[in-house]
Design a protein around this motif. Structure first.
Motif, mmCIF file in Angstrom:
data_model
loop_
_atom_site.group_PDB
_atom_site.id
_atom_site.type_symbol
_atom_site.label_atom_id
_atom_site.label_comp_id
_atom_site.label_asym_id
_atom_site.label_seq_id
_atom_site.Cartn_x
_atom_site.Cartn_y
_atom_site.Cartn_z
ATOM 1 N N LEU A 142 -37.398 -22.458 41.750
ATOM 2 C CA LEU A 142 -35.997 -22.633 41.592
ATOM 3 C C LEU A 142 -36.294 -24.149 40.583
ATOM 4 C CD1 LEU A 142 -33.567 -20.449 40.033
ATOM 5 C CD2 LEU A 142 -33.284 -21.648 42.335
ATOM 6 N N ALA A 143 -36.499 -24.645 42.063
ATOM 7 C CA ALA A 143 -35.766 -26.502 40.793
ATOM 8 C C ALA A 143 -36.876 -26.882 40.133
ATOM 9 C CB ALA A 143 -35.570 -26.809 42.044
ATOM 10 N N ILE A 144 -38.095 -26.437 39.861
ATOM 11 C CA ILE A 144 -39.599 -26.697 38.788
ATOM 12 C C ILE A 144 -38.961 -25.915 37.029
ATOM 13 C CG2 ILE A 144 -41.192 -26.222 38.423
ATOM 14 C CD1 ILE A 144 -42.265 -26.798 41.105
ATOM 15 N N LEU A 145 -38.856 -24.641 37.466
ATOM 16 C CA LEU A 145 -37.968 -23.855 36.571
ATOM 17 C C LEU A 145 -36.359 -24.732 35.899
ATOM 18 C CD1 LEU A 145 -38.467 -20.113 37.625
ATOM 19 C CD2 LEU A 145 -39.515 -21.623 35.924
ATOM 20 N N VAL A 146 -35.251 -24.824 36.888
ATOM 21 C CA VAL A 146 -34.264 -26.183 36.532
ATOM 22 C C VAL A 146 -35.496 -27.465 36.126
ATOM 23 C CG1 VAL A 146 -32.008 -26.602 36.973
ATOM 24 C CG2 VAL A 146 -32.934 -24.541 37.778
ATOM 25 N N ALA A 147 -35.677 -27.494 36.722
ATOM 26 C CA ALA A 147 -36.241 -29.642 36.108
ATOM 27 C C ALA A 147 -36.771 -28.825 34.397
ATOM 28 C CB ALA A 147 -36.911 -29.609 37.643
ATOM 29 N N LEU A 148 -37.641 -27.750 34.419
ATOM 30 C CA LEU A 148 -38.093 -27.421 32.879
ATOM 31 C C LEU A 148 -37.534 -27.023 32.175
ATOM 32 C CD1 LEU A 148 -41.669 -25.880 34.047
ATOM 33 C CD2 LEU A 148 -41.423 -28.098 33.614
ATOM 34 N N ALA A 149 -35.349 -26.350 33.014
ATOM 35 C CA ALA A 149 -35.247 -26.071 31.126
ATOM 36 C C ALA A 149 -34.559 -27.131 30.954
ATOM 37 C CB ALA A 149 -34.462 -24.648 32.132
#
Length: 157
Positions: free
Chosen positions: A42-49
């Protein structure tokens, strides 16, 4: 070993459960591992978004800054694409309109300067005296025909 004890008063029974500690605590450990993996994903997805959204906001501004720098370098043909949201789109449209106005003004000024130069050349050429215009370093910048013929005559004499 881990155990659990319970009484069932209505039946008058007691129950005891024993199982190895590793087996008893395996489910919470697996859950903790799954939860940690999910949080990392989830942290990786938030950073990419966040990176994508930031790029969507900064790209029009970066294009606008680049076009403004080109315009400052007298490249008035530089335009910015009218993309972005709300205020960014209005800013790029206003910038492009400003460049159109500056191009028209510059064209008008150049035409006006050429006309004024032609008038001055005509006046200076018709003056019966010799006129020489020199720069601060002594280089000859302009000379009318009378001065040119006088200087040529003096040089040959």
């Amino acid at each position: 070993m881990t155990g659990a004890y319970v009484t069932a008063p209505s039946f008058g029974l007691r129950a005891l459960s024993l199982q190895p500690s590793r087996e008893a605590f395996a489910a919470p450990e697996k859950f903790a591992l799954k939860a940690a993996s999910l949080l990392i994903l989830l942290a990786i997805l938030v950073a990419l978004a966040a990176a994508w959204i930031t790029g969507q906001f900064t790209r029009p501004l970066t294009d606008l800054v680049a076009a403004a720098q080109r315009a400052a370098g007298r490249d008035l043909n530089a335009t910015v694409p009218e993309i972005g949201w709300g205020e960014l789109n209005e800013l790029s449209k206003s910038f492009n309109r400003m460049l159109v106005t500056l191009r028209a003004f510059e064209s008008f000024q150049v035409d006006r300067l050429i006309a004024e130069k032609a008038k001055v050349d005509g006046l200076v050429q018709n003056i019966p005296d010799g006129i020489v215009l020199a720069g601060f370093n002594g280089d000859v910048l302009y000379m009318n025909d009378v001065a040119r013929s006088l200087l040529d005559a003096q040089k040959s004499a």
